[in-house]
Design a protein around this motif. Structure first.
Motif: not given
Lengths: 180, 199
Positions: B26-37, B66-75
């Protein structure tokens, strides 16, 4: 040299060993050739060992632990490979896949004076020598040219010959264990 | 991915771990990268959004990548830190190196895997060079579930270079001079410190 200071054993297909590798830190992340060692140990070594498709290579992974703390000190791996010339001549050899010491133990020795890296490399050499079915004893180690510690470690352990470099990995030296 | 992990943990009775992971998701989904996605997908045409969600991100790449990469790295970082690694769950992620009539060859730094073509098609990954992940879950002694997922590279292409590690490492070539060295018999390996290797 007291083996009571360390434990050296084969990796087990357990979550504990998998996690120990996944959190193994041996690199300065700003140095690419160090980071790729850590990346391989953390993300590929466990599957490298237990992949059913690699059984014919007879892969082996050894883990070195500090007996006092039970911390993972290092990991080494080797397997059987076939090396080939462009003309199709082939030679069976042993590839020393990786020998990695965690950051906290790099340059350090156990209380008796045995360097952690020498203990781990000795374990790999013993394992290759004693393995049944017999493993071909020309061992190839690929080491980055700037990795002075590993180059020195290999020299101490009898990797005194060198193969030509390959174009794709021009920064890496292929060291070969000595001939008789 | 993290929600799937959380569901799996819950099924195994590891409720505390499952809740922690769901919160992290949920935290990742509220983060900047997810919002950009979300903004990028909502601003794209239906066709582009569909291809993105199917993993064939043509129209909105490379920003999407680029956004997916950022989310993937976080995950990925979170999964590792959360120690949800499971000996029953194995992920093989790599690049398709060969296509055959009934299968594709998925190559990683350490192995080659033959993936049934139908499985690769399910992830829209059937061409040489495509990135594909196969998740294998052992359900019980007699059942294994496979899931094919489109993969993305978390590295920049500039950092993708041959590695000396794994079974695809280009270290097996010998020159004539190398072959002469191999023809000589091996000396016994040097063992500096007498050690015993336990099981």
């Amino acid at each position: 040299m007291k083996s009571s200071e360390w434990q050296l054993r084969s990796i087990r297909r357990t979550q504990k060993d998998r996690k120990a590798l996944a959190t193994f830190a041996c690199a300065n992340a700003t140095i690419a050739w160090q980071a790729e060692v850590e990346d391989f140990v953390q993300n590929a070594l466990f599957e490298w060992r237990f992949s059913p498709l690699a059984e014919s290579n007879d892969p082996r992974v050894l883990l070195l632990f500090d007996k006092a703390t039970e911390d993972l000190v290092g990991a080494a791996a080797h397997e059987s490979v076939v090396m080939r010339t462009a003309r199709g001549e082939s030679f069976v050899a042993t590839k020393l896949e990786v020998v990695a010491i965690c950051r906290d133990w790099q340059g350090r020795a156990f209380g008796s004076g045995a360097r952690a890296s020498d203990v781990l490399m000795s374990g790999a050499m013993v394992d290759i020598s004693a393995w049944v079915p017999p493993r071909f004893q020309r061992v190839v180690a690929t080491v980055h040219e700037d990795n002075r510690r590993s180059l020195a470690l290999c020299r101490r352990h009898g990797f005194t010959e060198e193969l030509d470099r390959v174009d794709e990995l021009s920064s890496y030296r292929r060291l070969l264990s000595r001939a008789g | 991915m993290l929600n799937v992990d959380a569901a799996r943990l819950a099924r195994e009775g590891r409720l505390r771990d499952a809740i922690a992971l769901a919160k992290a998701a949920a935290k990742i989904e509220q983060g900047g990268a997810f919002r950009q996605l979300k903004e990028l997908i909502s601003g794209a045409t239906a066709a582009a959004a569909t291809t993105a969600l199917q993993g064939t991100a043509g129209a909105v790449a490379p920003q999407l990548l680029e956004i997916l990469r950022a989310i993937a790295l976080e995950t990925w970082t979170l999964r590792r830190r959360s120690a949800i690694l499971d000996v029953h769950l194995q992920t093989v992620a790599g690049r398709i190196s060969e296509t055959l009539p009934d299968a594709v060859v998925l190559e990683t730094s350490s192995q080659k895997t033959y993936v049934p073509r139908a499985l690769a098609e399910a992830a829209n990954r059937t061409k040489v060079g495509d990135l594909l992940a196969i998740v294998t879950e052992r359900l019980n002694q007699s059942q294994v579930a496979f899931e094919a997922l489109p993969a993305i590279s978390v590295e920049n292409s500039s950092s993708s270079r041959p590695s000396p590690f794994g079974r695809s490492a280009p270290i097996h070539h010998l020159t004539a001079a190398d072959a002469r060295k191999f023809r000589r018999p091996a000396a016994p390996l040097k063992v500096m410190i007498p050690v015993t290797v336990g099981k």
